[in-house]
Design a protein around this motif. Structure first.
Motif, mmCIF file in Angstrom:
data_model
loop_
_atom_site.group_PDB
_atom_site.id
_atom_site.type_symbol
_atom_site.label_atom_id
_atom_site.label_comp_id
_atom_site.label_asym_id
_atom_site.label_seq_id
_atom_site.Cartn_x
_atom_site.Cartn_y
_atom_site.Cartn_z
ATOM 1 N N PRO A 1 0.807 -1.288 -0.124
ATOM 2 C CA PRO A 1 -0.050 0.069 0.059
ATOM 3 C C PRO A 1 0.793 1.352 0.000
ATOM 4 O O PRO A 1 0.460 2.345 -0.572
ATOM 5 C CB PRO A 1 -0.776 -0.090 1.378
ATOM 6 C CG PRO A 1 -0.902 -1.536 1.686
ATOM 7 C CD PRO A 1 0.246 -2.093 0.980
ATOM 8 N N GLU B 1 -0.933 9.467 -3.414
ATOM 9 C CA GLU B 1 -2.002 9.987 -3.998
ATOM 10 C C GLU B 1 -1.751 10.406 -5.305
ATOM 11 O O GLU B 1 -0.952 11.574 -5.400
ATOM 12 C CB GLU B 1 -2.950 10.571 -3.210
ATOM 13 C CG GLU B 1 -3.503 9.598 -2.233
ATOM 14 C CD GLU B 1 -4.492 10.524 -1.173
ATOM 15 O OE1 GLU B 1 -4.570 11.745 -1.145
ATOM 16 O OE2 GLU B 1 -5.134 9.804 -0.432
ATOM 17 N N ARG C 1 -3.757 5.571 -7.853
ATOM 18 C CA ARG C 1 -4.414 5.797 -6.708
ATOM 19 C C ARG C 1 -4.656 7.311 -6.313
ATOM 20 O O ARG C 1 -4.236 8.425 -6.683
ATOM 21 C CB ARG C 1 -3.308 5.536 -5.639
ATOM 22 C CG ARG C 1 -3.708 5.566 -3.884
ATOM 23 C CD ARG C 1 -2.356 5.194 -2.994
ATOM 24 N NE ARG C 1 -2.803 5.038 -1.599
ATOM 25 C CZ ARG C 1 -2.045 4.844 -0.622
ATOM 26 N NH1 ARG C 1 -0.796 4.839 -0.997
ATOM 27 N NH2 ARG C 1 -2.560 4.194 0.447
ATOM 28 N N THR D 1 -11.985 -1.619 -5.308
ATOM 29 C CA THR D 1 -10.787 -0.540 -4.864
ATOM 30 C C THR D 1 -10.231 -0.980 -3.547
ATOM 31 O O THR D 1 -10.950 -1.529 -2.660
ATOM 32 C CB THR D 1 -11.032 0.979 -5.073
ATOM 33 O OG1 THR D 1 -12.258 1.107 -4.040
ATOM 34 C CG2 THR D 1 -11.721 1.275 -6.303
ATOM 35 N N GLY E 1 -7.594 3.548 -1.665
ATOM 36 C CA GLY E 1 -7.647 4.270 -2.669
ATOM 37 C C GLY E 1 -6.985 3.840 -4.145
ATOM 38 O O GLY E 1 -6.841 4.711 -5.024
ATOM 39 N N TYR E 2 -6.485 2.665 -3.971
ATOM 40 C CA TYR E 2 -6.064 2.112 -5.162
ATOM 41 C C TYR E 2 -7.240 1.517 -6.244
ATOM 42 O O TYR E 2 -8.250 0.922 -5.628
ATOM 43 C CB TYR E 2 -5.252 0.792 -5.020
ATOM 44 C CG TYR E 2 -3.749 1.382 -4.305
ATOM 45 C CD1 TYR E 2 -2.865 1.487 -5.218
ATOM 46 C CD2 TYR E 2 -3.618 1.348 -3.024
ATOM 47 C CE1 TYR E 2 -1.454 1.768 -5.141
ATOM 48 C CE2 TYR E 2 -2.326 1.671 -2.649
ATOM 49 C CZ TYR E 2 -1.298 1.933 -3.587
ATOM 50 O OH TYR E 2 -0.037 2.472 -3.407
#
Length: 207
Positions: A84, A89, A112, A127, A130-131
């Protein structure tokens, strides 16, 4: 030797005109110059054609079985599994299934963004942290979607545009449908894995 005839004399032989000064020599020099210019021009064209060909590389899919499956890890080009903390972002990365099934390495775009930025067309259940992941193969002609303008994914072949924050829907150009999304989650070991195959056909054609 007379100044009126720039000649060369072979040993024990008659004088002959120099190849460097008569009309035939001038013609030869012009022909050679034209040849060199032509070769140089062809080399320049070849150097320009190489990157253009690279931009338009088409994904060749000879394998017709599943690309991903439940529990298949996502890996980068070096074969490293994705944790992760790999992307911040707004960043993106090309990833592949592990093990690779022999279909052009099944290029996949991993992006992301803040979870609140994803629109309704994104399947949020696919998802994690955030991916989101989408096929990297353009749905128009099968080229690889390798460019980006701000948050828009762009295919360099025919300028197809996709919005990765809204299910990779088409926002410009000729593609007839979005890039299919890949369902992903986080494995107990701490890396990203697929929970199934792409939701939709990969590449040109299909629905």
């Amino acid at each position: 030797m007379s100044d009126e005839c720039p000649c060369e004399r072979e040993a024990d032989g008659p004088a002959r005109p120099s190849i460097y000064t008569d009309d035939r020599a001038e013609v030869e020099r012009r022909d050679i110059a034209k040849l060199l210019a032509t070769v140089g021009g062809l080399s320049a064209l070849a150097s320009l054609a190489a990157p253009l060909a690279g931009l338009q590389q088409v994904f060749q899919r000879t394998y017709t079985g599943p690309i991903y499956g439940d529990g298949i890890p996502l890996v980068d080009g070096e074969g490293n599994r994705i944790t992760p903390d790999r992307l911040a972002e707004g960043e993106q990365l090309t990833v592949f299934p592990e093990p690779r099934p022999g279909i052009g390495d099944a290029p996949t775009l991993l992006v992301r963004f803040p979870e609140t930025k994803y629109g309704d067309a994104t399947e949020l259940a696919y998802t994690v942290e955030g991916y989101a992941a989408y096929s990297k193969v353009c749905t128009h002609a099968g080229c690889t979607v390798s460019d980006r303008e701000d948050d828009t994914l762009v295919c360099p072949c025919h300028y197809g545009k996709f919005d990765p924050t809204n299910g990779a829907t088409v926002t410009g150009g000729p593609p007839p449908r979005p890039l299919p999304q890949l369902p992903i989650t986080l494995a107990s070991e701490g890396h990203l894995i697929a929970t199934g195959d792409f939701e939709g056909s990969v590449g040109a054609g299909g629905e």
